[in-house]
Scaffold this motif. Structure first.
Motif, PDB file in Angstrom:
ATOM      1  N   LEU A 274     -13.837   9.603  21.249  1.00 23.76           N
ATOM      2  CA  LEU A 274     -14.135   8.138  21.354  1.00 23.76           C
ATOM      3  C   LEU A 274     -12.773   7.581  21.389  1.00 23.76           C
ATOM      4  N   ALA A 275     -11.805   7.928  20.819  1.00 18.14           N
ATOM      5  CA  ALA A 275     -10.606   7.401  20.763  1.00 18.14           C
ATOM      6  C   ALA A 275     -10.006   7.769  22.114  1.00 18.14           C
ATOM      7  N   ALA A 276      -9.997   8.760  22.802  1.00 16.50           N
ATOM      8  CA  ALA A 276      -9.475   9.130  23.920  1.00 16.50           C
ATOM      9  C   ALA A 276     -10.018   8.210  24.827  1.00 16.50           C
ATOM     10  N   ALA A 277     -11.255   7.951  24.804  1.00 20.14           N
ATOM     11  CA  ALA A 277     -11.845   7.155  25.764  1.00 20.14           C
ATOM     12  C   ALA A 277     -11.447   5.705  25.800  1.00 20.14           C
ATOM     13  N   VAL A 278     -11.377   5.294  24.393  1.00 20.96           N
ATOM     14  CA  VAL A 278     -11.149   3.826  24.222  1.00 20.96           C
ATOM     15  C   VAL A 278      -9.535   3.458  24.850  1.00 20.96           C
ATOM     16  N   ASP A 279      -8.639   4.372  24.705  1.00 21.94           N
ATOM     17  CA  ASP A 279      -7.446   4.364  25.165  1.00 21.94           C
ATOM     18  C   ASP A 279      -7.575   4.461  26.758  1.00 21.94           C
TER      19      ASP A 279
ATOM     20  N   ALA B 187      -9.081  -7.873  -1.394  1.00 23.16           N
ATOM     21  CA  ALA B 187      -9.986  -7.160  -1.546  1.00 23.16           C
ATOM     22  C   ALA B 187     -11.215  -7.218  -0.685  1.00 23.16           C
ATOM     23  N   ALA B 188     -11.277  -8.442  -0.300  1.00 27.50           N
ATOM     24  CA  ALA B 188     -12.169  -8.905   1.011  1.00 27.50           C
ATOM     25  C   ALA B 188     -11.829  -8.352   2.258  1.00 27.50           C
ATOM     26  N   HIS B 189     -10.607  -8.000   2.606  1.00 23.55           N
ATOM     27  CA  HIS B 189     -10.186  -7.931   3.958  1.00 23.55           C
ATOM     28  C   HIS B 189      -9.565  -6.472   3.977  1.00 23.55           C
ATOM     29  N   GLN B 190      -9.233  -5.678   3.054  1.00 24.35           N
ATOM     30  CA  GLN B 190      -8.464  -4.593   3.255  1.00 24.35           C
ATOM     31  C   GLN B 190      -9.462  -3.337   3.853  1.00 24.35           C
ATOM     32  N   ARG B 191     -10.422  -3.108   3.831  1.00 30.23           N
ATOM     33  CA  ARG B 191     -11.127  -1.979   4.521  1.00 30.23           C
ATOM     34  C   ARG B 191     -11.364  -2.350   5.977  1.00 30.23           C
ATOM     35  N   ARG B 192     -11.560  -3.490   6.305  1.00 31.11           N
ATOM     36  CA  ARG B 192     -11.583  -4.260   7.647  1.00 31.11           C
ATOM     37  C   ARG B 192     -10.349  -4.022   8.319  1.00 31.11           C
ATOM     38  N   ALA B 193      -9.240  -4.271   7.658  1.00 31.57           N
ATOM     39  CA  ALA B 193      -8.040  -4.168   8.097  1.00 31.57           C
ATOM     40  C   ALA B 193      -7.368  -2.783   8.594  1.00 31.57           C
ATOM     41  N   LEU B 194      -7.886  -2.000   7.531  1.00 30.71           N
ATOM     42  CA  LEU B 194      -7.597  -0.517   7.521  1.00 30.71           C
ATOM     43  C   LEU B 194      -8.123   0.102   8.963  1.00 30.71           C
ATOM     44  N   ARG B 195      -9.511  -0.113   9.197  1.00 32.60           N
ATOM     45  CA  ARG B 195     -10.183   0.198  10.255  1.00 32.60           C
ATOM     46  C   ARG B 195      -9.453  -0.251  11.732  1.00 32.60           C
ATOM     47  N   ILE B 196      -8.888  -1.751  11.691  1.00 33.81           N
ATOM     48  CA  ILE B 196      -8.022  -2.152  12.712  1.00 33.81           C
ATOM     49  C   ILE B 196      -6.931  -1.372  13.042  1.00 33.81           C
ATOM     50  N   ALA B 197      -5.982  -1.231  11.812  1.00 31.77           N
ATOM     51  CA  ALA B 197      -4.842  -0.733  11.927  1.00 31.77           C
ATOM     52  C   ALA B 197      -4.597   0.745  12.330  1.00 31.77           C
ATOM     53  N   TYR B 198      -5.844   1.542  11.941  1.00 29.04           N
ATOM     54  CA  TYR B 198      -5.884   2.867  12.393  1.00 29.04           C
ATOM     55  C   TYR B 198      -6.024   2.966  13.885  1.00 29.04           C
ATOM     56  N   GLN B 199      -7.048   1.889  14.271  1.00 33.06           N
ATOM     57  CA  GLN B 199      -7.333   2.461  15.698  1.00 33.06           C
ATOM     58  C   GLN B 199      -6.117   2.080  16.719  1.00 33.06           C
ATOM     59  N   TYR B 200      -4.914   0.921  16.130  1.00 29.89           N
ATOM     60  CA  TYR B 200      -3.710   0.800  16.738  1.00 29.89           C
ATOM     61  C   TYR B 200      -2.596   1.984  16.337  1.00 29.89           C
ATOM     62  N   LEU B 201      -2.667   2.454  15.618  1.00 32.38           N
ATOM     63  CA  LEU B 201      -1.628   3.555  14.912  1.00 32.38           C
ATOM     64  C   LEU B 201      -2.023   4.892  14.942  1.00 32.38           C
TER      65      LEU B 201
END
Length: 238
Positions: A180-185, A70-84
């Motif tokens: 932003l996603a295109a720039a980060v890439d 519960a403590a880490h799920q939302r943060r983990a989803l943000r990270i995973a989305y940026q990679y995938l």
């Protein structure tokens, strides 16, 4: 990006896994003479869960582990989305990471903050998925509309009272995220990793240092350069 970060982290972990003192020294190498930080609540809970598993109290361990999820799920989803960049795959990656964490909780050592340990497992899983997807995409044509995730994320923001609650707001937000996603890439590998962990993973430079194996001062330099380059790519002053 993936080779630099994974190799640096795994090498540090291998060098320090045998002795708690060595691991603690490595975790704080970037901080010079700074005293080790007190153990976090998450790390303390992970240690308790490890003890329960070692004693065979798996049901109680699972109940306690739900607190970490519960403590880490939302943060983990943000990270995973940026990679995938795919909602379903990001959610699967996060679930896989939690499963791996629980399955290997006996190997957890307090010298590595739980957040650092979990984030490294999550990122490695995302990198493996990207490699597998690249191999798969050589043979198959994607059939899922890539805007589905943006719509789903916008809906969740709207449910939380976001300013993007209107269709026009969601469209503008989607366009901003896309730019932003295109720039980060387009950032260099380490700059991209540091920026993503700081801005999408809510990691402090010290935590990014522990995750990547870079010195904290180097992390701050990469973050500054990434922000400057992004401003230029997005039309602002570099």
């Amino acid at each position: 990006m993936s080779t630099d970060v994974r190799t640096a982290f795994d090498a540090r972990l291998a060098d320090t896994a045998d002795t708690p003192a060595g691991a603690d020294a490595a975790a704080h190498a970037a901080d010079g003479r700074r005293q080790p930080a007190p153990i976090s609540e998450d790390s303390r809970l992970a240690t308790e869960i490890r003890g329960l598993v070692e004693r065979g109290a798996n049901d109680e361990a699972r109940d306690r582990f739900a607190g970490l999820v519960a403590a880490h799920q939302r943060r983990a989803l943000r990270i995973a989305y940026q990679y995938l960049r795919d909602a379903a795959e990001a959610e699967e990656a996060v679930q896989d990471a939690f499963v791996k964490v629980f399955a290997h909780i006996a190997s957890y050592r307090e010298a590595w903050p739980f957040e650092v340990w979990f984030t490294r497992i999550l990122i490695n899983g995302c990198l493996d998925r990207r490699k597998a997807r690249a191999r798969r995409d050589r043979w198959f044509v994607p059939s899922v509309d890539s805007t589905t995730l943006d719509d789903a994320r916008a809906s969740r923001l709207a449910a939380n009272g976001s300013a993007d609650a209107t269709p026009e707001g969601r469209l503008l937000a989607r366009e901003r995220r896309g730019r932003l996603a295109a720039a980060v890439d387009r950032l260099d590998g380490r700059q991209r990793t540091v920026f993503m962990l700081c801005h999408y993973g809510d990691c402090a430079p010290r935590e990014v240092s522990a995750i990547t194996g870079l010195k904290e001062s180097t992390v701050r330099v990469h973050l500054f350069r990434a922000a400057r380059k992004l401003r230029g790519l997005l039309g602002g002053k570099p």
